[in-house]
Enzyme design. Structure first.
Site, mmCIF file in Angstrom:
data_model
loop_
_atom_site.group_PDB
_atom_site.id
_atom_site.type_symbol
_atom_site.label_atom_id
_atom_site.label_comp_id
_atom_site.label_asym_id
_atom_site.label_seq_id
_atom_site.Cartn_x
_atom_site.Cartn_y
_atom_site.Cartn_z
ATOM 1 N NE ARG A 79 -3.452 2.455 2.476
ATOM 2 C CZ ARG A 79 -3.312 3.319 3.498
ATOM 3 N NH1 ARG A 79 -2.635 2.974 4.581
ATOM 4 N NH2 ARG A 79 -3.863 4.507 3.439
ATOM 5 C CG HIS A 123 -1.460 8.985 3.083
ATOM 6 N ND1 HIS A 123 -1.519 7.637 3.361
ATOM 7 C CD2 HIS A 123 -1.094 9.581 4.240
ATOM 8 C CE1 HIS A 123 -1.191 7.425 4.636
ATOM 9 N NE2 HIS A 123 -0.919 8.601 5.192
ATOM 10 C CD GLU A 168 -4.955 7.367 9.318
ATOM 11 O OE1 GLU A 168 -4.526 8.472 9.673
ATOM 12 O OE2 GLU A 168 -4.481 6.295 9.729
ATOM 13 C CG ASN A 288 -5.160 3.076 8.346
ATOM 14 O OD1 ASN A 288 -5.212 2.065 7.640
ATOM 15 N ND2 ASN A 288 -4.781 4.254 7.870
ATOM 16 C CE1 TYR A 290 -0.168 3.178 13.519
ATOM 17 C CE2 TYR A 290 -2.185 3.951 12.497
ATOM 18 C CZ TYR A 290 -0.871 3.539 12.393
ATOM 19 O OH TYR A 290 -0.257 3.474 11.160
ATOM 20 C CD GLU A 350 -1.658 3.978 7.892
ATOM 21 O OE1 GLU A 350 -1.451 4.447 9.039
ATOM 22 O OE2 GLU A 350 -1.869 4.681 6.896
#
Ligand code: IFM
Length: 447
Positions: A79, A123, A168, A288, A290, A350
């Site tokens: 990606r 992005h 995002e 994604n 985290y 991600e």
């Protein structure tokens, strides 16, 4: 480097992710136009270490090395993102053939190595010319984004495996337009909503343009977070619900269900027909992950309807983010439970961590914390799969240490160390660990 590893089964994508401004450098080469990040990084005080992405990992020139690193991993997916200002230096109209040619080479180089291209179209590096016309606060940017998607779709669509439209959109709305810590540095608080809505509209229009140009799969990539109320007090619970609406449901309910969450339903900027455009069928949803987010009711001086409080009681990364792998299982299972048949298959697009790992005197880079992090999070994906969630891929953030936005080069997320003075790449211990992990695919003893 060439890999001598068993390729994983083709029904699961294993690989890594990067983004154009964070790795490419070469900001003035081959006709690339200025982006909002070139402008922002030139402003004193914006970036922790005063750095810019002007050189970054120099992937614009060293892309073959990067693809060989992926090949050595046994990855079957990469990606990366396409820099809009390389393709359309001023954000619309004339196409810069030299810029497009870079991605043509990259895509062919991936295919030669048996790696599926997963390009993201946006992005965060908006052409500065579009920012001068209002950026994502302007509805026209959504139309321009669709025009650009059509250009790239025509050029690369015969070889791409899966397009990502936006990366995002919540983070871009929040950090770039609400709080001003990312380019273009606007501090609009809740008025940033327009930048979120126009990104969503751009996603819908770009999806239509990509479908017209190519038969490749299409996904939206969201940063998603399980939201936890700081206490069972009704005010904290209500604030957590509002935060969840902004961070998660604004970018899920719209795209998957064609509705805004009730907390956000009255925005003037939303025109009739927009939601139908936004809710294009998708082939995959990029997640994604985290960490979870803890929220409480706002204090009296807080202009927002929520307040984020640190989540205590967990280990923390070098970036001071809590390490909560079970939050990834919770998130993936929760998506399936909340959206059921409206949810396309998922890819973790991600996941990763920054630690201040340094080379030993012999040049090797031992990063046991990152190995532990990746192991726990991949197991968390396995647990979601065991629970019946259709997760089709896992892509580490990141293949390389790179330019971490407002933190500059102070946060290293790579499984490969980059010496930013020389561009030299050194695979870290986590790279070798991940190569072995990929070669086992979902072996029966896992998770
Ligand atoms: O580096 C970023 C990336 O650009 C978007 N997702 C989060 C990463 C780590 O902060």
């Amino acid at each position: 480097m060439t890999g001598d590893v068993t390729r994983p089964a083709p029904d699961f994508w294993w690989g890594a992710a990067t983004a154009a401004y964070q790795v490419e450098g070469a900001v003035d080469e081959d006709g690339r136009g200025p982006s909002i990040w070139d402008t922002f990084t030139a402003e004193p005080g914006r970036i922790t270490d005063g750095s810019t992405g002007a050189v970054a990992c120099d992937s614009y020139h060293r892309w073959r090395e990067d693809l060989d690193l992926l090949n050595g991993l046994g990855a079957n997916a990469y990606r990366f993102s396409i820099a809009w200002p390389r393709v359309q230096p001023f954000g619309s109209g004339a196409v810069n053939a030299a810029g497009l040619a870079y991605y043509d080479r990259l895509v062919d180089g991936l295919l030669e190595r048996g790696i599926a291209p997963f390009p993201t179209l946006f992005h965060w590096d908006l052409p500065q010319a579009l920012q001068d016309a209002g950026g994502w606060l302007s509805r026209d940017t959504a139309e321009r984004f669709a025009e650009y998607a059509g250009v790239v779709g025509d050029a690369l669509g015969d070889r791409v495996a899966c397009w990502g439209t936006l990366n995002e959109p919540f983070v871009h709305m929040a950090l770039s337009y609400a709080f001003g810590t990312h380019a273009p540095g606007e501090v609009l608080l809740l008025d940033a909503f327009a930048a979120g809505h126009h990104q969503l509209l751009g996603h819908g229009l770009a999806t239509q343009a990509l479908r017209a140009a190519s038969s490749a799969a299409v996904m939206l990539v969201n940063n998603l977070t399980p939201v936890r109320a700081a206490s069972a007090e009704p005010d904290d619970v209500a604030a957590a619900r509002v935060y969840d609406a902004f961070h998660n449901r604004m970018f899920l309910d719209t795209v998957l269900l064609g509705t805004y969450p009730e907390e956000l339903a009255d925005a003037e900027v939303v025109r009739e027909g927009d939601l139908a455009t936004i809710a294009q069928p998708l082939d995959l949803l990029g997640v994604n992950y985290y960490n979870p987010t803890q929220v409480k009711a706002p204090g009296p001086d807080n202009p927002l309807p929520f307040e984020i409080v640190p989540l205590e009681g967990y280990p923390r990364t070098g970036f001071d983010w809590p390490v909560v792998p079970q939050g990834l299982t919770e998130l993936l299972v929760g998506l399936r439970d909340s959206y059921a048949d409206a949810l396309p298959p998922l890819v973790v697009t991600e996941n990763g961590c920054a630690y201040p790992d340094e080379p030993a005197p012999d040049g090797t880079v031992d990063d046991p914390d990152r190995i532990a992090y990746l192991d726990a999070h991949i197991r968390a994906v396995g647990a979601a799969r065991e629970a019946g969630v259709d997760v089709r891929g896992y892509l580490v953030w990141s293949l390389l240490d790179n330019f971490e936005w407002a933190e500059g080069y102070t946060q290293r997320f790579g499984i490969t160390r980059v010496d930013f003075a020389t561009g030299e790449r050194t695979p870290k211990a986590s790279y070798g660990w991940y190569r072995n992990r990929i070669s086992r695919d979902w072996a029966p003893d896992l998770p």
